[in-house]
Structures are given as structure tokens and as C-alpha cells.
Write a protein that holds these residues in place. Structure first.
Motif, PDB file in Angstrom:
ATOM      1  N   ARG A 209       0.826  -1.208   0.000  1.00  0.00           N
ATOM      2  CA  ARG A 209       0.000   0.000   0.000  1.00  0.00           C
ATOM      3  C   ARG A 209       0.857   1.253   0.000  1.00  0.00           C
ATOM      4  N   GLN A 210       1.976   1.220   0.701  1.00  0.00           N
ATOM      5  CA  GLN A 210       2.879   2.368   0.724  1.00  0.00           C
ATOM      6  C   GLN A 210       3.432   2.643  -0.670  1.00  0.00           C
ATOM      7  N   SER A 211       3.792   1.576  -1.376  1.00  0.00           N
ATOM      8  CA  SER A 211       4.298   1.758  -2.742  1.00  0.00           C
ATOM      9  C   SER A 211       3.227   2.349  -3.657  1.00  0.00           C
ATOM     10  N   VAL A 212       1.998   1.840  -3.517  1.00  0.00           N
ATOM     11  CA  VAL A 212       0.894   2.365  -4.336  1.00  0.00           C
ATOM     12  C   VAL A 212       0.651   3.840  -4.039  1.00  0.00           C
ATOM     13  N   LEU A 213       0.662   4.202  -2.761  1.00  0.00           N
ATOM     14  CA  LEU A 213       0.413   5.592  -2.392  1.00  0.00           C
ATOM     15  C   LEU A 213       1.541   6.501  -2.866  1.00  0.00           C
ATOM     16  N   GLN A 214       2.776   6.037  -2.788  1.00  0.00           N
ATOM     17  CA  GLN A 214       3.880   6.855  -3.292  1.00  0.00           C
ATOM     18  C   GLN A 214       3.737   7.105  -4.783  1.00  0.00           C
ATOM     19  N   GLU A 215       3.368   6.078  -5.506  1.00  0.00           N
ATOM     20  CA  GLU A 215       3.157   6.254  -6.944  1.00  0.00           C
ATOM     21  C   GLU A 215       1.972   7.180  -7.202  1.00  0.00           C
ATOM     22  N   ARG A 216       0.920   6.982  -6.415  1.00  0.00           N
ATOM     23  CA  ARG A 216      -0.259   7.842  -6.565  1.00  0.00           C
ATOM     24  C   ARG A 216       0.055   9.291  -6.241  1.00  0.00           C
ATOM     25  N   SER A 218       2.978  10.772  -6.472  1.00  0.00           N
ATOM     26  CA  SER A 218       3.794  11.324  -7.568  1.00  0.00           C
ATOM     27  C   SER A 218       2.917  11.685  -8.769  1.00  0.00           C
ATOM     28  N   GLN A 219       1.946  10.868  -9.070  1.00  0.00           N
ATOM     29  CA  GLN A 219       1.057  11.134 -10.196  1.00  0.00           C
ATOM     30  C   GLN A 219       0.211  12.375  -9.949  1.00  0.00           C
ATOM     31  N   ILE A 220      -0.321  12.523  -8.729  1.00  0.00           N
ATOM     32  CA  ILE A 220      -1.151  13.695  -8.423  1.00  0.00           C
ATOM     33  C   ILE A 220      -0.318  14.972  -8.494  1.00  0.00           C
ATOM     34  N   ARG A 221       0.903  14.905  -7.974  1.00  0.00           N
ATOM     35  CA  ARG A 221       1.763  16.085  -8.025  1.00  0.00           C
ATOM     36  C   ARG A 221       2.101  16.460  -9.471  1.00  0.00           C
ATOM     37  N   ARG A 222       2.292  15.456 -10.321  1.00  0.00           N
ATOM     38  CA  ARG A 222       2.534  15.767 -11.741  1.00  0.00           C
ATOM     39  C   ARG A 222       1.307  16.439 -12.347  1.00  0.00           C
ATOM     40  N   GLU A 223       0.139  15.931 -12.027  1.00  0.00           N
ATOM     41  CA  GLU A 223      -1.085  16.549 -12.545  1.00  0.00           C
ATOM     42  C   GLU A 223      -1.231  17.976 -12.018  1.00  0.00           C
ATOM     43  N   ARG A 224      -0.865  18.125 -10.719  1.00  0.00           N
ATOM     44  CA  ARG A 224      -0.948  19.488 -10.144  1.00  0.00           C
ATOM     45  C   ARG A 224       0.005  20.426 -10.872  1.00  0.00           C
ATOM     46  N   THR A 225       1.182  19.944 -11.199  1.00  0.00           N
ATOM     47  CA  THR A 225       2.147  20.768 -11.944  1.00  0.00           C
ATOM     48  C   THR A 225       1.622  21.058 -13.352  1.00  0.00           C
ATOM     49  N   GLN A 226       1.001  20.060 -13.977  1.00  0.00           N
ATOM     50  CA  GLN A 226       0.450  20.272 -15.314  1.00  0.00           C
ATOM     51  C   GLN A 226      -0.663  21.318 -15.297  1.00  0.00           C
ATOM     52  N   LEU A 227      -1.485  21.283 -14.248  1.00  0.00           N
ATOM     53  CA  LEU A 227      -2.537  22.302 -14.164  1.00  0.00           C
ATOM     54  C   LEU A 227      -1.958  23.692 -14.008  1.00  0.00           C
ATOM     55  N   THR A 228      -0.883  23.793 -13.218  1.00  0.00           N
ATOM     56  CA  THR A 228      -0.241  25.100 -13.048  1.00  0.00           C
ATOM     57  C   THR A 228       0.338  25.587 -14.372  1.00  0.00           C
ATOM     58  N   GLU A 229       0.995  24.671 -15.097  1.00  0.00           N
ATOM     59  CA  GLU A 229       1.552  25.044 -16.400  1.00  0.00           C
ATOM     60  C   GLU A 229       0.441  25.393 -17.382  1.00  0.00           C
ATOM     61  N   GLN A 230      -0.682  24.646 -17.325  1.00  0.00           N
ATOM     62  CA  GLN A 230      -1.806  24.940 -18.215  1.00  0.00           C
ATOM     63  C   GLN A 230      -2.379  26.321 -17.926  1.00  0.00           C
ATOM     64  N   ARG A 231      -2.473  26.659 -16.649  1.00  0.00           N
ATOM     65  CA  ARG A 231      -2.990  27.989 -16.270  1.00  0.00           C
ATOM     66  C   ARG A 231      -2.048  29.085 -16.765  1.00  0.00           C
ATOM     67  N   ASN A 232      -0.739  28.842 -16.595  1.00  0.00           N
ATOM     68  CA  ASN A 232       0.218  29.843 -17.060  1.00  0.00           C
ATOM     69  C   ASN A 232       0.151  30.006 -18.580  1.00  0.00           C
ATOM     70  N   ARG A 233       0.033  28.907 -19.309  1.00  0.00           N
ATOM     71  CA  ARG A 233      -0.059  28.995 -20.772  1.00  0.00           C
ATOM     72  C   ARG A 233      -1.340  29.713 -21.187  1.00  0.00           C
ATOM     73  N   LEU A 234      -2.419  29.426 -20.445  1.00  0.00           N
ATOM     74  CA  LEU A 234      -3.691  30.086 -20.762  1.00  0.00           C
ATOM     75  C   LEU A 234      -3.574  31.586 -20.608  1.00  0.00           C
ATOM     76  N   LEU A 235      -2.917  32.005 -19.534  1.00  0.00           N
ATOM     77  CA  LEU A 235      -2.747  33.447 -19.327  1.00  0.00           C
ATOM     78  C   LEU A 235      -1.836  34.047 -20.387  1.00  0.00           C
ATOM     79  N   GLU A 236      -0.785  33.312 -20.746  1.00  0.00           N
ATOM     80  CA  GLU A 236       0.121  33.841 -21.769  1.00  0.00           C
ATOM     81  C   GLU A 236      -0.579  33.990 -23.116  1.00  0.00           C
TER      82      GLU A 236
END
Length: 358
Positions: A209-216, A218-236
Motif C-alpha cells: 500500500r505504501q508503494s501504491v500511495l507513493q506512486e499515486r 507522484s502522479q497527483i503532483r505531476r497533474e498538479r504541476t500540469q494544471l499550473t503550467e496549463q494555467r500559465n499557458r492560458l494566461l500567456e
């Protein structure tokens, strides 16, 4: 030397008649005494005594009398006044004295009976020799039989009492150990109930379960980063062209996807484990958390967008998705902290539980 022998032989020849008279008188007197003395018959009986079959190292608190000590006690009981008078009364033994008193009978019995103990030493058998004397063979045999019966009865009484004490000792030990086992089982059950989430049998699940949560995470943080980049691109793009690119729609949120995966994992686990298994309880807890999160983040009914720009709509959507991802990160990190604490506590719990079970 030869002269001395001849001298004594000469004296013997001269006084042979005197020597013959004296010898005849002594022989006659001895024969008369032998004829006048009463006839005495003697009976001997030998007993082989075996040690107790109860090992002393098994019940040392109950087996404390050795074979020699036991026989010495029996010997003293045999010579007691009451016992000897009782034997004489049962066998109707009398003395040569008319109207003999109990003391006379007691003295007669002590003269007629004897019990001799011969210990062969360590590793050798112990022999008991019983001797009985009487004016006739029937009385001698009867006395010997009475003495043998007395010794056997006393020996049986000793061994029975010893076995009874040993049996009582073991019964008490069984009861005491049974109560101790019940107490320890209660302690083990209470310990398991108190540490149900950090027991050794759930270690494999917690690591998985710890391995699954670590992977999960990491995936959520990548999505969070993608949303931030998407917002920045939208503003640009909006600042550069004044236009807004079409919004990217997602038919299934990450929490919904995880909820679907957890439900599938729960169904697979139920085919193997029972409801009381820690893995099943953790899965149900996580599913309940995600269901509550989905209800909280359920989208509100669509409203007319008249008077609002597409830019505001997309920024609001990105902000909502970012907030959802932030809550998911917090939930995953909280669960990971709980699992990490349980993993750290598992070795100590395993040692404590092993000590209780041992």
C-alpha cells in the motif's frame, strides 16, 4: 622341640583316664542341655525393594523419602508395642510362663522376630530379610507371613500416599498453568485489538500500500504541476492574442478513477480475506474517504455563462481541479503517514507479541 612334644604326650598318656572322664562329662552335659532345651524353628523371608517410579526431578516437591528411609520407618512401626501384641493375639501365641503379662508377650515377640535391611549401595537393589522363630514350624511360618504382609501393606500405603500427593501436585499445576494460559491469551487478544493496524501479519499489505500511495502521490503532483503550467499557458495566450483556447474536458476525475480502482481491489481482496482482515478494513476506510471527497467536490448544476468570459470559466475550472488535487495530496500524505507509523511500530509489536505467545 621334639622333647617338648614327647613330654606332653607322656603326660597325656599318664592322665588319659582323667581327660576321658572330663570329656565324657562335658559331652553328656551338653547332650542333656540340648535335649532339655525347647525346639526352635526359624523361618526367613526375603523381599526385594524397588525404588519409586516417580522421578524426583519431575516432582521434587512431593517425592522426598528414599527407599532406605522408607524401610527404616516401616521397621520402627513393625517393632511398636501395639503391632507386636496385635500379631501375637491374632496368632494366639503364648509364652512358657503361665498367665503371661502383655510385657512378657512383647518381650517374647521381640526376641522371636527380626527385620534386617541390607542396602546394596548406589545402583544396586535393597534387600529386606524377615526372620521369625517359634517352638513349632506352623507358628514360625504364621509369624513370618504376618510380618511380610505388614511390610507390604506399609510399603503400598507409602507409595499410594506418595502417588496421591504427586497427582494432587500435577493437578494443581495443570490448573495454575491453565489459568496462566487464559490470562496470556487475553493479553494477546487485547494487544492485537490495540495494535490492529500495526501487526506483523499485515506488513506485506502495508508495504504494498505504501508503494501504491507513493506512486499515486507522484502522479497527483505531476497533474498538479500540469494544471499550473496549463494555467500559465492560458494566461500567456490570452495576454498575447486576446483569445482563449478551448477548455480541455475530463470525463473522469482522478479521485473517481482511484475510487474505481480501490473498489476493484476490494472485490479481489474479499475473495481471499475475511472482513476482519486489516487489509479489508484499510480498503473500506480509503473508499469511504474518497466517496466523501467525491460528494464534497460534486459539480454544481450548470448555470448560464452569459456575461462571463470563457477565460473566467477556464480559470475557475483549473482552480477547482487544483483544489481537488491539493485535497487528494493531503489525504494521500495523511494515509502515508499512518502507514509509515504502523510500519515503524510493527517490529516492536512483533517482538512484544512474540514474547506473549512464547
Amino acid at each position: 622341640m621334639k622333647l617338648e612334644i614327647r613330654y606332653y604326650l607322656a603326660i597325656f598318656q599318664r592322665r588319659f583316664l582323667l581327660f576321658a572322664v572330663i570329656a565324657a562329662a562335658v559331652i553328656g552335659l551338653a547332650g542333656a542341655v540340648a535335649v532339655m532345651l525347647p525346639t526352635v524353628y526359624r523361618t526367613d523371608a526375603q523381599l526385594l525393594v524397588e525404588p519409586s517410579l516417580i522421578p524426583g526431578d519431575l516432582a521434587a516437591s512431593t517425592v522426598s523419602i528414599g527407599v532406605l528411609e522408607q524401610l527404616q520407618i516401616i521397621q520402627q512401626r513393625l517393632y511398636t508395642r501395639s503391632n507386636l501384641l496385635d500379631i501375637a493375639d491374632r496368632l494366639q501365641l503364648t509364652t512358657e510362663t503361665v498367665n503371661a503379662t502383655p510385657d512378657d508377650i512383647l518381650e517374647m515377640m521381640r526376641d522371636r522376630v527380626d527385620l534386617d535391611i541390607r542396602s546394596g549401595g548406589r545402583g544396586q537393589a535393597t534387600l529386606v530379610t524377615i526372620t521369625a522363630e517359634a517352638p513349632n514350624p506352623q507358628d514360625a511360618l504364621a509369624i513370618a507371613n504376618e510380618l511380610v504382609s505388614f511390610v507390604l501393606e506399609e510399603d503400598i500405603s507409602f507409595r499410594t500416599e506418595m502417588a496421591g500427593q504427586t497427582l494432587s501436585f500435577f493437578e494443581n499445576e495443570v490448573e495454575r498453568l491453565g489459568q496462566e494460559l487464559d490470562r496470556i491469551n487475553t493479553s494477546i487478544l487485547a494487544f492485537k485489538n490495540e495494535n490492529v493496524d500495526s501487526l506483523p501479519e499485515g506488513s506485506e499489505y502495508r508495504f504494498n500500500r505504501q508503494s501504491v500511495l507513493q506512486e499515486r502521490l507522484s502522479q497527483i503532483r505531476r497533474e498538479r504541476t500540469q494544471l499550473t503550467e496549463q494555467r500559465n499557458r492560458l494566461l500567456e495566450v490570452f495576454e498575447a492574442t486576446g483569445n482563449v483556447p478551448p477548455a480541455q474536458d475530463s470525463n473522469l476525475t482522478r479521485s473517481a478513477a482511484e475510487l474505481r480502482d480501490l473498489r476493484a481491489e476490494l472485490n479481489r481482496a474479499l475473495a481471499v480475506f475475511s472482513e476482519s482482515n486489516p487489509q479489508i478494513r484499510l480498503l473500506r476506510t480509503r473508499i469511504a474517504q474518497l466517496e466523501a471527497l467525491e460528494k464534497t467536490n460534486a459539480p454544481a448544476p450548470a448555470e448560464p455563462t452569459t456575461g462571463t468570459t470563457m477565460m473566467d470559466v477556464q480559470l475557475a475550472e483549473l482552480a477547482a481541479r487544483s483544489a481537488t488535487l491539493d485535497r487528494q495530496i493531503e489525504a494521500v500524505e495523511a494515509e502515508m503517514a499512518e502507514i509509515d507509523a504502523a510500519i515503524r511500530a510493527t517490529p516492536a509489536n512483533a517482538i512484544a507479541l512474540d514474547g506473549l505467545e512464547r
